[in-house]
Design an enzyme around this catalytic site. Structure first.
Site, short mmCIF file in Angstrom:
data_model
loop_
_atom_site.label_atom_id
_atom_site.label_comp_id
_atom_site.label_asym_id
_atom_site.label_seq_id
_atom_site.Cartn_x
_atom_site.Cartn_y
_atom_site.Cartn_z
N GLU A 169 -5.83 7.48 -1.61
CA GLU A 169 -5.77 6.29 -0.75
C GLU A 169 -6.40 5.08 -1.43
OE1 GLU A 169 -4.12 5.93 1.98
OE2 GLU A 169 -3.50 8.03 2.03
N HIS A 214 0.83 -1.20 0.00
CA HIS A 214 0.00 0.00 0.00
C HIS A 214 0.87 1.25 0.00
CE1 HIS A 214 -3.22 2.82 1.26
NE2 HIS A 214 -2.22 3.37 1.95
N GLU A 215 1.84 1.31 0.90
CA GLU A 215 2.68 2.51 0.97
C GLU A 215 3.54 2.64 -0.28
OE1 GLU A 215 2.10 4.75 3.05
OE2 GLU A 215 0.84 3.60 4.42
N HIS A 261 1.70 4.41 -2.99
CA HIS A 261 1.78 5.87 -3.00
C HIS A 261 3.01 6.32 -3.79
CE1 HIS A 261 -1.57 6.72 -0.44
NE2 HIS A 261 -1.07 6.09 0.61
#
Length: 568
Positions: free
Chosen positions: A463, A425-426, A429
């Site tokens: 997100e 997930h990070e 980004h």
């Protein structure tokens, strides 16, 4: 762990600079589910610089004194609650160097494995602090980490959880134990486990720099002029033992023992016992199997010592670094008096580095299905001008969980790497930042934000995209956290507990995954479009840019959005 493999792997090329950041933004973790009734909860990690969100539960751990081998001390665990919790789960883990000598009867009987000892209990909490004490005994020297986790079993969410860690380096003599642990450069963990007995000093290969055992072979001789010695190849496999939230639970994560793919490996050696260290060969561990085979042409008939060093870096495309931006390295045993092809066998990443290696290997999931038409992370970057993904983690870190485009770096807190979903997930980004070439939308109402609640359309987009990246990598719609808890966010119009619309990131994420898989034939076309046009919201992505780049926004695509409660 699901592993994506390609018959002809894309090159892991050197990285160069591209694209300046226009604005500095820190993107915190998305992994919060439902706001509690106590929205004023303020429990935070002790580090004043932490970006972790406030929680309604907290835990601390401390030792009465620092024990040397054979000594006992008291471990005090304090649990703080700012709201009522019917079933809180307290989980404690000790490293192999420490053992529980005496415990509170309410704690479960300890269980043992290669990662140490575990014990746990459930308890009802009301606002206030409760203390639990147990006696621990030091049984081995070296780096050690004690961990404590508290979580709401019925409502898994980082804002209803807490994590504490104590790092120390146990000494052999009284008073020699010190606070903290250094594992950035370390020797490999024995293949039969971190606490198991190994070969004797006479038959164990020497460590680099150690004196090699006496050997009956003849002294090394230089090659005759014009007649070099035949190449020598050294092979083996790199593996990592780690604990995974995927497949785990609040009181026991899943034990994993897997090969490490695409790690930089260097073969080092000394031609003679008193000679200097030389770099003999470099390469990568194999994709999917962690195998390596490095060859060199020796300058003598017998090479005094040869060993391998593995680093948490894949070519120059991604890496995991410590708090000082140094890559983690694990060094194998050294082979002595080498002539002809040799094998190092299975080399295990140092156990103190297991989370760094887990985070590193997890990024293979993203790399091999990154949706790029170039050998870089994104299609708008070209060979030789790629920018890497960098993950910063270290034992006990409270600097997480977030990504910032200031340094294009993912910051993971202590137990975050246990959740592959969190790591990806990070990294998602960072991938979006590369697609946008350093630009970032003006995101509002996103701190804090909750994956199943309305925030803003800009927060829902940024997100939601990162959530979708994790879902795609793991082929699911599950959120996992470092403490082993998880929740499934699969949804349609009948799903309760998830807000409607494109300001809710769970709806955006699942809509994206379905568009990619059911309409676009993958996400390469979508990512290529994003590398050419910048979007601040999912509406802009769907209504403006998709049709401009030939991506379907017709009835099938709109039905997908409608099923996820997004209607334009």
């Amino acid at each position: 762990m699901f592993r994506i493999r390609l018959p002809r792997p894309a090159a892991l090329v050197a990285a160069g600079g591209i694209g300046a950041c226009i604005a500095t933004v820190a993107v915190p973790s998305a992994y919060a589910v439902t706001p509690t009734s106590a929205d004023s909860c303020t429990v935070r990690p002790a580090d004043k610089n932490s970006e972790a969100p406030p929680s309604c539960l907290g835990v601390t751990a401390s030792l009465g004194r620092l024990p040397a081998i054979g000594e006992r001390t008291t471990l005090t665990v304090a649990v703080t609650a700012q709201t009522d919790v019917k079933r809180a789960g307290l989980s404690l883990q000790l490293p192999p160097a420490l053992r529980i000598a005496d415990r509170d009867p309410a704690l479960a009987a300890p269980t043992n494995d290669a990662f140490g000892q575990r014990t746990s209990r459930t308890l009802a909490l009301s606002p206030g602090t409760r203390t639990i004490k147990l006696e621990v005994k030091a049984v081995a020297a070296g780096p050690a980490q004690i961990q404590a986790d508290i979580s709401d079993i019925d409502r898994p969410d980082p804002r209803r959880a807490g994590h504490a860690s104590v790092e120390l380096t146990i000494g052999k003599a009284k008073g020699s134990t010190a606070k903290g642990m250094s594992v950035t450069e370390a020797e490999a963990t024995p293949a039969d486990g971190p606490t198991a007995g190994g070969p004797t000093a006479n038959d164990r290969p020497a460590r680099p720099g150690a004196a090699a055992p006496a050997a009956p072979s003849a002294p090394p001789q230089a090659a005759a002029p014009g007649r070099p010695y035949a190449p020598v190849c050294v092979s083996g496999t790199l593996r990592n033992r780690f604990q995974s939230s995927e497949g785990g639970s609040w009181n026991r994560k899943a034990d994993r023992d897997l090969p490490v793919s695409n790690a930089n490996v260097t073969l080092w050696g000394r031609a003679t016992a008193g000679g200097g260290t030389q770099k003999l060969a470099t390469g990568l561990t194999g994709n999917g199997d962690g195998a390596f085979k490095l060859c060199y042409t020796p300058s003598t008939s017998v090479t005094s010592q040869v060993w391998a060093e593995f680093q948490t870096q894949a070519g120059s495309m991604w890496s995991v670094v410590d708090g000082y931006n140094r890559r983690y390295s694990t060094t194998s045993n050294a082979l002595s008096n080498v002539s002809g092809n040799k094998s190092l066998g299975t080399v295990y990443a140092n156990s103190g580095q297991s989370r760094a290696w887990h985070a590193f290997d997890t990024l293979n999931k993203l790399w091999w299905d990154r949706g790029s038409t170039s050998t870089c992370w994104t299609s708008n970057q070209r060979d030789g001008r790629c920018t890497p993904i960098t993950v910063q983690w270290y034992p006990g870190s409270q600097d997480g969980t977030y990504w910032t485009n200031r340094d294009d770096k993912v910051h993971l807190a202590d137990s975050d790497p246990d959740s592959g979903h969190t790591t990806v997930h990070e990294a998602g980004h960072s991938l979006m930042g590369k697609l946008y070439n350093g630009w970032w939308p003006n995101v509002t109402n996103c701190s804090p934000h909750y994956v199943n609640r309305t925030s803003s359309t800009t927060c829902g987009w940024t997100e939601g995209y990162a959530d979708a990246v994790a879902f795609r990598a793991f082929k699911d719609t599950v959120m996992t956290w470092g403490n082993g808890s998880s929740t499934n966010l699969a949804n349609d119009r009948t799903t309760r507990g998830i807000d409607w619309g494109d300001a809710c990131e769970a709806r955006v994420a699942t809509a994206l995954v379905d568009l990619w898989s059911q309409v676009d034939g993958g996400w390469t076309k979508s990512n290529t479009m994003m590398s050419r046009e910048r979007q601040s919201t999912f509406r802009e992505y769907f209504l403006t840019d998709r049709p401009a780049y030939g991506l379907d926004t017709g009835s099938k695509a709109r039905t997908i959005l409608y099923n996820h409660t997004i209607q334009y």
